[in-house]
Design a protein around this motif. Sequence first.
Motif, short mmCIF file in Angstrom:
data_model
loop_
_atom_site.label_atom_id
_atom_site.label_comp_id
_atom_site.label_asym_id
_atom_site.label_seq_id
_atom_site.Cartn_x
_atom_site.Cartn_y
_atom_site.Cartn_z
N ILE A 28 -18.95 11.22 -48.73
CA ILE A 28 -19.71 11.29 -47.48
C ILE A 28 -18.75 10.94 -46.35
CG2 ILE A 28 -21.63 10.30 -46.18
CD1 ILE A 28 -22.76 9.59 -49.13
N TYR A 29 -18.58 11.87 -45.41
CA TYR A 29 -17.77 11.60 -44.22
C TYR A 29 -18.70 11.04 -43.16
CZ TYR A 29 -14.10 14.67 -46.13
OH TYR A 29 -13.13 15.26 -46.89
N ASP A 30 -18.37 9.90 -42.61
CA ASP A 30 -19.19 9.34 -41.55
C ASP A 30 -18.38 9.33 -40.26
OD1 ASP A 30 -21.12 8.20 -40.10
OD2 ASP A 30 -21.32 6.38 -41.31
N THR A 31 -18.62 10.33 -39.44
CA THR A 31 -17.84 10.44 -38.22
C THR A 31 -18.71 10.01 -37.03
OG1 THR A 31 -18.40 12.79 -38.26
CG2 THR A 31 -16.18 12.21 -38.97
N GLY A 32 -18.99 8.73 -36.98
CA GLY A 32 -19.71 8.16 -35.84
C GLY A 32 -21.07 8.78 -35.61
N ALA A 35 -23.43 11.81 -40.58
CA ALA A 35 -22.79 11.77 -41.89
C ALA A 35 -22.80 13.16 -42.51
CB ALA A 35 -23.53 10.79 -42.79
N VAL A 36 -21.66 13.56 -43.05
CA VAL A 36 -21.57 14.85 -43.76
C VAL A 36 -21.42 14.55 -45.25
CG1 VAL A 36 -20.24 16.97 -44.09
CG2 VAL A 36 -20.47 15.99 -41.79
N HIS A 37 -22.38 15.04 -46.03
CA HIS A 37 -22.35 14.82 -47.48
C HIS A 37 -21.55 15.96 -48.11
CE1 HIS A 37 -24.92 12.78 -50.81
NE2 HIS A 37 -23.70 13.01 -51.21
N ALA A 38 -20.24 15.79 -48.22
CA ALA A 38 -19.36 16.91 -48.58
C ALA A 38 -19.32 17.18 -50.08
CB ALA A 38 -17.95 16.64 -48.06
N LEU A 39 -19.49 16.15 -50.92
CA LEU A 39 -19.57 16.35 -52.38
C LEU A 39 -20.76 15.55 -52.89
CD1 LEU A 39 -15.77 15.98 -53.34
CD2 LEU A 39 -17.05 18.13 -53.03
N GLY A 56 -15.38 28.84 -53.36
CA GLY A 56 -16.57 28.52 -52.59
C GLY A 56 -16.35 28.92 -51.15
N ALA A 57 -17.44 29.07 -50.41
CA ALA A 57 -17.34 29.46 -49.00
C ALA A 57 -16.67 28.35 -48.20
CB ALA A 57 -18.73 29.74 -48.45
N SER A 58 -16.28 28.66 -46.98
CA SER A 58 -15.76 27.65 -46.07
C SER A 58 -16.77 26.53 -45.91
CB SER A 58 -15.51 28.26 -44.69
OG SER A 58 -14.37 29.02 -44.71
N GLY A 59 -16.31 25.31 -45.97
CA GLY A 59 -17.20 24.16 -45.78
C GLY A 59 -17.93 23.74 -47.03
N SER A 60 -17.67 24.38 -48.17
CA SER A 60 -18.40 24.04 -49.40
C SER A 60 -17.83 22.78 -50.07
CB SER A 60 -18.37 25.22 -50.38
OG SER A 60 -17.05 25.59 -50.70
N GLY A 61 -16.68 22.30 -49.64
CA GLY A 61 -16.13 21.04 -50.17
C GLY A 61 -14.87 21.21 -50.99
N LYS A 62 -14.26 22.38 -50.96
CA LYS A 62 -13.08 22.64 -51.80
C LYS A 62 -11.92 21.70 -51.48
CE LYS A 62 -12.67 26.93 -50.40
NZ LYS A 62 -13.74 26.91 -49.39
N SER A 63 -11.57 21.60 -50.20
CA SER A 63 -10.43 20.76 -49.83
C SER A 63 -10.75 19.29 -50.08
CB SER A 63 -10.05 20.97 -48.36
OG SER A 63 -9.58 22.29 -48.17
N THR A 64 -11.98 18.91 -49.80
CA THR A 64 -12.40 17.53 -50.07
C THR A 64 -12.22 17.22 -51.55
OG1 THR A 64 -14.01 17.64 -48.27
CG2 THR A 64 -14.37 15.94 -49.94
N LEU A 65 -12.65 18.14 -52.40
CA LEU A 65 -12.51 17.94 -53.85
C LEU A 65 -11.04 17.88 -54.25
CD1 LEU A 65 -13.51 17.76 -56.75
CD2 LEU A 65 -13.84 20.24 -56.74
#
Length: 262
Positions: A28-32, A35-39, A56-65
């Motif tokens: 979960i990214y919490d940018t003030g 919150a973005v629940h990325a995975l 996966g599409a852009s924004g699906s969490g690939k780089s985060t993973l």
Amino acid sequence: MSDAAPIISTVADPSIPVVIRLRELHKIYDTGGTAVHALRGLNVDIPEGQFIAIMGASGSGKSTLLNILGALDVPSEGVYELAGNASSKMTRDQLAQLRNTYIGFIFQNFNLLARSTALENVELPMVYAGRPTAMRREAAIAALTKVDLADRTHHLPSQLSGGQQQRVAIARSLVNNPPVLLADEPTGNLDSHTTREIMRILTHLHEVEKRTVIIVTHDPGIAEFAERVIILRDGDIIADQATPRRGGPAVPDVRALTLGAA
Ligand code: ADP
Ligand code: MG
């Protein structure tokens, strides 16, 4: 593709040791405020020596993973284990040490230092690892030779083609001899001829050198070089299956499946 619960280690032989293990992993990214629940609760076992594509599409969490798989980032919840070491039980320094030993990274935009030569770029991970100068030089030249760039050691990145720059980055990822290589869209900025060349090198590192290779890609043609494909949608695994090389179905074109894919 199946909507069933994620299948873990689809194409693995159970006798092969697991190098990376994820259990109920959340990011979960919490940018003030927002919150973005990325995975969202991933369960994955990666056996030693496997070649995996993450799609996966852009924004699906690939780089985060990929960043979590490579211990560049830590999960918000759940278990991440690298070679049997649970990240929750390690200090930042211990995690960095483990990352330097186990993981090599390759990025879409190469991430080379612009004012450093190919040789100096490849030496860098060994500087961090505290290797003596002469040993560094020798290992860097060997790594550049492996990617067919022995005649470009003193070139700056700006004096090299995109494919050559990516080969320098691959040489850099190899100098500490990591068993696991992670590549985030490594051919995203390259033409089709150069893409094949880079995929040939990654295939060699998997097949001949027996390294674990994990590659993020938008391209089903690239994913089919791998043995297993994991497909993400909005932070969930929607498919985890063998590729045609290992008897699985054709890799779906996530660009066609999902709006907004790059
Ligand atoms: P992909 O690589 O599949 O395009 P990412 O892993 O980059 O997806 O991003 C997944 C989600 O997490 C996206 O909604 C993205 O906006 C968000 N995200 C990624 N990195 C950060 C960050 N550092 N801070 C806040 N949100 C982020
Ligand atoms: Mg990405």
